[in-house]
Design an enzyme around this catalytic site. Structure first.
Site, PDB file in Angstrom:
ATOM      1  N   ASP A 158       0.868  -1.174   0.000  1.00  0.00           N
ATOM      2  CA  ASP A 158       0.000   0.000   0.000  1.00  0.00           C
ATOM      3  C   ASP A 158       0.907   1.226   0.000  1.00  0.00           C
ATOM      4  O   ASP A 158       1.669   1.435   0.942  1.00  0.00           O
ATOM      5  CB  ASP A 158      -0.890  -0.023   1.247  1.00  0.00           C
ATOM      6  CG  ASP A 158      -1.785   1.201   1.334  1.00  0.00           C
ATOM      7  OD1 ASP A 158      -2.738   1.285   0.557  1.00  0.00           O
ATOM      8  OD2 ASP A 158      -1.511   2.081   2.171  1.00  0.00           O
ATOM      9  N   GLU A 254      -1.592  -1.504  -5.871  1.00  0.00           N
ATOM     10  CA  GLU A 254      -2.825  -0.843  -6.248  1.00  0.00           C
ATOM     11  C   GLU A 254      -2.639  -0.261  -7.638  1.00  0.00           C
ATOM     12  O   GLU A 254      -1.546   0.154  -8.004  1.00  0.00           O
ATOM     13  CB  GLU A 254      -3.122   0.311  -5.285  1.00  0.00           C
ATOM     14  CG  GLU A 254      -3.356  -0.109  -3.878  1.00  0.00           C
ATOM     15  CD  GLU A 254      -3.237   1.090  -2.961  1.00  0.00           C
ATOM     16  OE1 GLU A 254      -4.273   1.589  -2.535  1.00  0.00           O
ATOM     17  OE2 GLU A 254      -2.114   1.520  -2.684  1.00  0.00           O
ATOM     18  N   ASP A 337      -3.207   1.879   6.995  1.00  0.00           N
ATOM     19  CA  ASP A 337      -2.359   1.401   5.892  1.00  0.00           C
ATOM     20  C   ASP A 337      -2.030  -0.088   6.033  1.00  0.00           C
ATOM     21  O   ASP A 337      -1.952  -0.816   5.038  1.00  0.00           O
ATOM     22  CB  ASP A 337      -1.076   2.225   5.824  1.00  0.00           C
ATOM     23  CG  ASP A 337      -1.356   3.691   5.541  1.00  0.00           C
ATOM     24  OD1 ASP A 337      -2.398   3.976   4.914  1.00  0.00           O
ATOM     25  OD2 ASP A 337      -0.565   4.546   5.967  1.00  0.00           O
TER      26      ASP A 337
END
Ligand SMILES: [Zn+2]
Length: 416
Positions: A158, A254, A337
């Site tokens: 992340d 992502e 996170d």
């Protein structure tokens, strides 16, 4: 032959260079590659323009190419023929027209590869960057695949501004990579250097004034600060992506809209400094070319932050300032996170329980989604059902979309 293709442009230039008074006096002073680089770039720009107009090109709409200014355009020239060589002393390079040039950095790494016969130099690009001349060699390199340390482990990463990356692997271990903030640290220095530059007599095109010696000196000093920031950033990103690629069998990232995020002027500086786009680019080629491992991009609308990594419940809203995720369903309390990274790691765990081979999973045609569409995260109840499916090894709708998109781009090993 299309009028704006490279062969056509070259033909037109070759016909005009002897007769046209705009070229005849000086074209012989330079390497033919200087003109060829410009024509190749122009041909590529025309090609992008036509493809964009016909809807055959992804990304932002491209306009018609414009003439470049020699003052603004980055100076670069690509040599493709003639003597392109790394000299035997590991300290010089030889280029057509320019001859043998001493390099600041040793060239032994490439030299060793050339000597061992594992690299073949294809071209060299000379460019001027932040006050320095650089040369980059394009080489065809033979290298074997290296085994990763933990081939069965998946890691979710992340990316963020406060901590550069939070990485959670499928065993539940969480690691954080602090953001080095190279640019922010150098801002004081840059401010000083820029102030010194502004106080000197700079060049002025309107009046034709030449810059003073002191301006040039101050400007070189400022360039040096910029250069150092860029070098530090590059070094840190390479170390990070090399280490991650060498460790895990599957990496989930992502699918960030970096270009869109850079349009946010409160965040742009931080995001550009962190180099999100570069991290993904490096991971893409390192996973594919060095280790033949998988890189999975979660769907752009996958709610990695809003999903509970414990039970799979999804919050409809989670504002950015809330840094701790507290689940309403199972009362899990976890760093925001960390939670997102765990979700990303779990995304592949579900994926690998399928056939195990990434490309084999789905044959459904790609679902095209309107560009820039805003997809709201849906309620918890529907999401629960999806998470039940995940436990059973089924593909989540998010994964399916990512993988069909890969298929259209026809890349064998990595996932987009
Ligand atoms: Zn929960």
């Amino acid at each position: 032959m299309a009028p704006w293709s490279l062969p056509a442009l070259r033909k037109a230039f070759n016909a005009a260079k002897h007769t046209d008074p705009r070229f005849a006096a000086w074209w012989e002073d330079n390497s033919k590659e200087a003109y060829n680089t410009g024509l190749a770039n122009a041909a590529a720009a025309f090609d992008n323009y036509t493809k964009s107009k016909q809807g055959k090109r992804r990304g932002r709409k491209m306009g018609a190419p414009r003439f470049k200014s020699k003052r603004k355009a980055p100076l670069a020239c690509r040599f493709t023929t003639g003597t392109i060589r790394v000299d035997a002393d590991g300290r010089h390079v030889t280029l057509p027209r320019l001859g043998t040039i001493r390099t600041h950095e040793p060239t032994v790494k490439l030299l060793d590869r050339v000597r061992a016969g594992t690299a073949r130099i294809l071209s060299a690009t000379v460019r001027h960057e932040r006050g320095r001349w650089c040369v980059a060699f394009q080489a065809e390199v033979k290298r074997g695949l290296e085994r990763v340390a933990r081939p069965d482990t998946a890691v979710g990463s992340d990316l963020g501004v406060k901590t550069l990356a939070v990485m959670a692997d499928s065993t539940g271990e969480i690691r954080t990579v602090p953001n080095p903030n190279h640019y922010d640290r150098a801002r004081v220095q840059l401010r000083r250097a820029s102030r010194a530059v502004s106080r000197r007599q700079g060049p002025d095109r309107r009046t034709g004034r030449k810059p003073s010696k002191r301006w040039e000196k101050a400007n070189a000093q400022r360039n040096k600060v910029h250069h150092r920031v860029a070098d530090l950033r590059e070094d840190a990103l390479h170390k990070l992506t090399t280490a991650v690629a060498a460790e895990y069998g599957t990496i989930v990232v992502e699918d960030l809209n970096v270009a869109g995020m850079l349009r946010n002027r409160r965040l742009a500086r931080k995001i550009a400094d962190a180099g999100f786009g570069e991290i993904r680019r490096q991971l893409t080629y390192k996973t594919r070319q060095r280790h033949a491992t998988r890189l999975v991009a979660a769907d752009r609308w996958y709610p990695s932050s809003k999903t509970c990594s414990g039970c799979g419940a999804v919050k409809a809203k989670l504002p950015l300032h809330i840094r701790i995720y507290a689940c309403d369903a199972c009362h899990l309390v976890i760093d925001r996170d960390d939670n997102a990274a765990l979700n990303l790691a779990a995304l592949t765990a579900a994926c690998t329980t399928g056939t195990g081979v990434a490309g084999d999973q789905d044959t459904a045609p790609a679902v095209s989604k309107p560009r820039g569409a805003d997809q709201k995260t849906r309620a918890t109840r529907t999401r629960r059902r999806a998470s039940a499916g995940r436990a059973g090894g089924a593909t989540l709708p998010h994964q399916r979309q990512t993988e069909t998109r890969d298929r259209t781009q026809a890349e064998p090993l990595t996932l987009w």
